[in-house]
Design an enzyme around this catalytic site. Sequence first.
Site, PDB file in Angstrom:
ATOM      1  N   GLU A 162       0.692  -1.276   0.009  1.00  0.00           N
ATOM      2  CA  GLU A 162      -0.193   0.100   0.014  1.00  0.00           C
ATOM      3  C   GLU A 162       0.912   1.333   0.068  1.00  0.00           C
ATOM      4  O   GLU A 162       0.922   1.832   0.958  1.00  0.00           O
ATOM      5  CB  GLU A 162      -0.952  -0.116   1.139  1.00  0.00           C
ATOM      6  CG  GLU A 162      -1.876  -1.220   1.095  1.00  0.00           C
ATOM      7  CD  GLU A 162      -3.362  -0.728   1.689  1.00  0.00           C
ATOM      8  OE1 GLU A 162      -3.448  -0.063   2.580  1.00  0.00           O
ATOM      9  OE2 GLU A 162      -4.231  -1.601   1.445  1.00  0.00           O
TER      10      GLU A 162
ATOM     11  N   GLU B 294      -4.919  -8.611  -0.478  1.00  0.00           N
ATOM     12  CA  GLU B 294      -5.720  -8.451   0.954  1.00  0.00           C
ATOM     13  C   GLU B 294      -7.381  -8.216   0.490  1.00  0.00           C
ATOM     14  O   GLU B 294      -7.444  -7.557  -0.567  1.00  0.00           O
ATOM     15  CB  GLU B 294      -5.500  -6.998   1.735  1.00  0.00           C
ATOM     16  CG  GLU B 294      -4.086  -7.211   2.565  1.00  0.00           C
ATOM     17  CD  GLU B 294      -3.921  -5.783   3.126  1.00  0.00           C
ATOM     18  OE1 GLU B 294      -5.060  -4.994   3.638  1.00  0.00           O
ATOM     19  OE2 GLU B 294      -2.788  -5.457   3.415  1.00  0.00           O
TER      20      GLU B 294
HETATM   21  C1  NOJ Z   1      -4.625  -2.287   4.418  1.00  0.00           C
HETATM   22  C2  NOJ Z   1      -3.331  -2.784   5.162  1.00  0.00           C
HETATM   23  O1  NOJ Z   1      -2.212  -3.153   4.276  1.00  0.00           O
HETATM   24  C3  NOJ Z   1      -3.566  -3.215   6.561  1.00  0.00           C
HETATM   25  O2  NOJ Z   1      -2.434  -3.122   7.339  1.00  0.00           O
HETATM   26  C4  NOJ Z   1      -4.551  -3.045   6.958  1.00  0.00           C
HETATM   27  O3  NOJ Z   1      -4.846  -3.461   8.423  1.00  0.00           O
HETATM   28  C5  NOJ Z   1      -5.757  -3.495   6.313  1.00  0.00           C
HETATM   29  N1  NOJ Z   1      -5.680  -2.783   5.185  1.00  0.00           N
HETATM   30  C6  NOJ Z   1      -7.274  -3.001   6.855  1.00  0.00           C
HETATM   31  O4  NOJ Z   1      -7.459  -1.780   6.976  1.00  0.00           O
END
Ligand code: NOJ
Length: 450
Positions: free
Chosen positions: A169, A357
């Site tokens: 991200e 994710e």
């Molecule tokens: C994005 C992130 O990569 C992760 O660290 C986070 O906990 C999740 N999404 C949920 O927000």
Amino acid sequence: MKNYEMKFPKGFLFGTATAAYQIEGAWNEDGKGESIWDRHVHDANGKVSRNETADVAIDHYHRFESDFDILKEIGTNAYRFSLAWTRILPDGIGEINQKGIDFYNKVIDALISRGITPVVTLFHWDLPASLQEKGGWANPECINWFKNYAEICFKNFGDRVKYWITLNETYAFTFFAYGAGFNPPCIKDFKMAIKCAHNALVAHGTVVKFYHSLNQGGKIGIALDLVPKLPISDDPKDVEAAEIANGTTHFFFYEALIHGRYPEKMVKVCTEKHIMPEINPEDFKIITEKCDFLGVNFYYTQAAKYVEGAGRFDYQITARGLPLTMGDWELDPDGFLALLKKLKEDTRGEIPIIITENGFSPADRRPKEQELEDDNRIEYLSLHLGVLHKAINEGLDIRGYMLWSAFDNFEWNCGFGPRFGIVHVDYDTLERTRKKSSYWYQNLIEYQDK
Ligand code: NOJ
């Protein structure tokens, strides 16, 4: 048909995902250095809910063996996790901390011995604090720091790790950290944020190229958070607002990686506002170094509307009245399908996709009994896996799904409020309890062999 009865291609990776800072704890044990997140939570700057810290988190550092037993019981064949740069290089550069290497060797071996493929993220936001003191991602030297760190990881773990993710991200640790100032180092300088984003992309491309030169026989990619901003109406002003919103947020990175340029409208508005840094066009040759897969973190979509004077770029994010998951995240599986199709089109189907994710947290806090009966998560998962199933049947090359998250954990500035796990963690006793969704996932995985 039960909602898990979907057959995926042979060899599909059914995984879960976590990140070092969110689960490990042991923040200063065995020679680990301080990261910018350690510093941020200890600052008590009011940014983290209830001033919580992940000093202990879910104590995965001491419990990874039994945690992996649970993942094995669920039947997952992959697990995405990140390495804490500061365990391996406490100061980010310089001396290696052998205990950090030993720890991750044990983690990797523990996964492999359970038949779980490690998918390793090199960087999930926890930059060494000493490197932040040298300017962090704003310092072009970060390209060498990151390459040096990556080289140590490939050398020590590359014999067993065959899936690598450079950065997680990119938006969150550049624009959101140096532009909006929410994540550490909490700076509000959009021009600097663009520089950081550019440096991070060059660091990524440099490491991809370097990894390929090692011929370790694995695959390397990046995990992008893609939150499409759709125009709220057909009005050309809203359409343009959405384009600017995409270009100045998540799709800035996407456009650079896939098309080798920054989004046209973004460059135009930032140049007009004198916040566009000097960019060497030659850098795009490095940035576009071909990845072996594109990692996609998908949770929701948003709508953008033109509002003169709103924010820096005259747009506002507005709700469409779709059901909400965590906070104000609008549930949009159709938007997920549209995104996947766009990726296929833009890459001419040449880059396989791994969903790095996807997952659900309720917006509110609930008692444990309700948390365990997480039908709303099951619905979310079956909708999104349903989209993947459909997309694969329509010819998209999607290789895996890493459910966020294996365990409830520390959700950054939201602290321990949101619970994304399919395994519940009691933060007082650290006891783990499987939620109903973990049985649903198990059914889906077992169904593949029926
Ligand atoms: C994005 C992130 O990569 C992760 O660290 C986070 O906990 C999740 N999404 C949920 O927000």
